[in-house]
Design an enzyme around this catalytic site. Structure first.
Site, PDB file in Angstrom:
ATOM      1  N   ALA A  60     -13.510   6.420  20.698  1.00  0.00           N
ATOM      2  CA  ALA A  60     -13.037   5.966  22.006  1.00  0.00           C
ATOM      3  C   ALA A  60     -12.424   7.158  22.717  1.00  0.00           C
ATOM      4  O   ALA A  60     -11.481   7.773  22.209  1.00  0.00           O
ATOM      5  CB  ALA A  60     -12.021   4.842  21.839  1.00  0.00           C
ATOM      6  N   VAL A  86     -10.103   8.670  17.936  1.00  0.00           N
ATOM      7  CA  VAL A  86      -9.752   9.144  19.275  1.00  0.00           C
ATOM      8  C   VAL A  86     -10.613  10.359  19.628  1.00  0.00           C
ATOM      9  O   VAL A  86     -10.591  11.375  18.928  1.00  0.00           O
ATOM     10  CB  VAL A  86      -8.254   9.505  19.368  1.00  0.00           C
ATOM     11  N   LYS A  87     -11.353  10.232  20.708  1.00  0.00           N
ATOM     12  CA  LYS A  87     -12.284  11.278  21.136  1.00  0.00           C
ATOM     13  C   LYS A  87     -11.590  12.188  22.148  1.00  0.00           C
ATOM     14  O   LYS A  87     -11.139  11.729  23.204  1.00  0.00           O
ATOM     15  CB  LYS A  87     -13.528  10.619  21.737  1.00  0.00           C
ATOM     16  N   ILE A  88     -11.525  13.473  21.814  1.00  0.00           N
ATOM     17  CA  ILE A  88     -10.737  14.442  22.570  1.00  0.00           C
ATOM     18  C   ILE A  88     -11.641  15.572  23.065  1.00  0.00           C
ATOM     19  O   ILE A  88     -12.456  16.090  22.297  1.00  0.00           O
ATOM     20  CB  ILE A  88      -9.630  15.059  21.680  1.00  0.00           C
TER      21      ILE A  88
END
Length: 218
Positions: A60, A86-88
């Site tokens: 996400a 968590v997509k960074i």
């Protein structure tokens, strides 16, 4: 090699999951918009809906580009479901955020990787996954698979634990080549995954078997 599907379409996710080979999902704001998912609450609910279909990691993506914003968004996303990753983005504050989330035991996916140097920094920060964009590199006449192979070699030599997630997959050949050069994961549209099923000799062979079976029962 793990298979992720790159979409926010629930029907496609379910179809891939029903095949029995799906390990996870990646999404991004563009894919959400494509499905008509608008507004923060709707997006958050959609992530939960995806997690309820697939028993695997679901990336996400944050939309903030500053450290404080990424931390706030990432913590909210991670709290949605145990499968959320968590997509960074691969930027300076992104590396700092990945380091923070790693210290908190929160999985991360460092996205928009286009060089080995970026992959090294993401691994040093503790990213769970790093996402080199194969197709976009091919679009500018650079061999995306060459980058995957280079990163895989570096990670093996250095003992980095981040998983190489080949992204921007455009066709079934990309999937096969990713497996050959050492990607740990691919994320692909459903069409490319289903294309792996196809071969003209399989089709003609099955047709012949069925025809011979029909003759034997006449």
């Amino acid at each position: 090699m793990k298979f992720f599907i790159d979409t926010a379409n629930l029907a496609q996710i379910k179809e891939a999951n029903d095949l029995g080979i799906l390990d996870g999902v990646t999404t991004n704001p563009s894919l959400m918009a494509k499905e008509g998912i608008k507004g923060e609450e709707a997006v958050l609910k959609h992530y939960v809906d995806i997690c309820n279909i697939v028993d695997g990691d679901v990336s996400a993506e944050v939309i903030s580009t500053d450290y404080a914003g990424m931390i706030a968004e990432g913590e909210k996303l991670a709290a949605l479901h145990k499968n959320i990753v968590v997509k960074i983005p691969m930027i300076k504050d992104g590396i700092k955020a990945i380091k923070y989330f790693t210290s908190k035991g929160i999985k991360t996916n460092c996205t928009l990787i286009f060089s080995a140097g970026q992959a090294i920094l993401a691994a040093k920060a503790g990213a769970t996954y790093i996402s080199p964009f194969v197709g976009r590199l091919d679009d500018i006449s650079f061999d995306g698979m060459e980058l995957i192979a280079q990163i895989a070699h570096i990670y093996q030599v250095q003992g980095y634990e981040s998983q190489i997630l080949a992204a921007s997959i455009r066709n079934p050949i990309h999937i096969i080549k990713s497996a050959e050069v050492g990607a740990h994961v691919i994320t692909s549209p459903l069409s490319s995954i289903l294309a792996l099923l196809k071969h003209p000799l399989t089709d003609s062979g099955l047709a012949q078997f069925l025809a011979d079976h029909a003759k034997s029962n006449n």
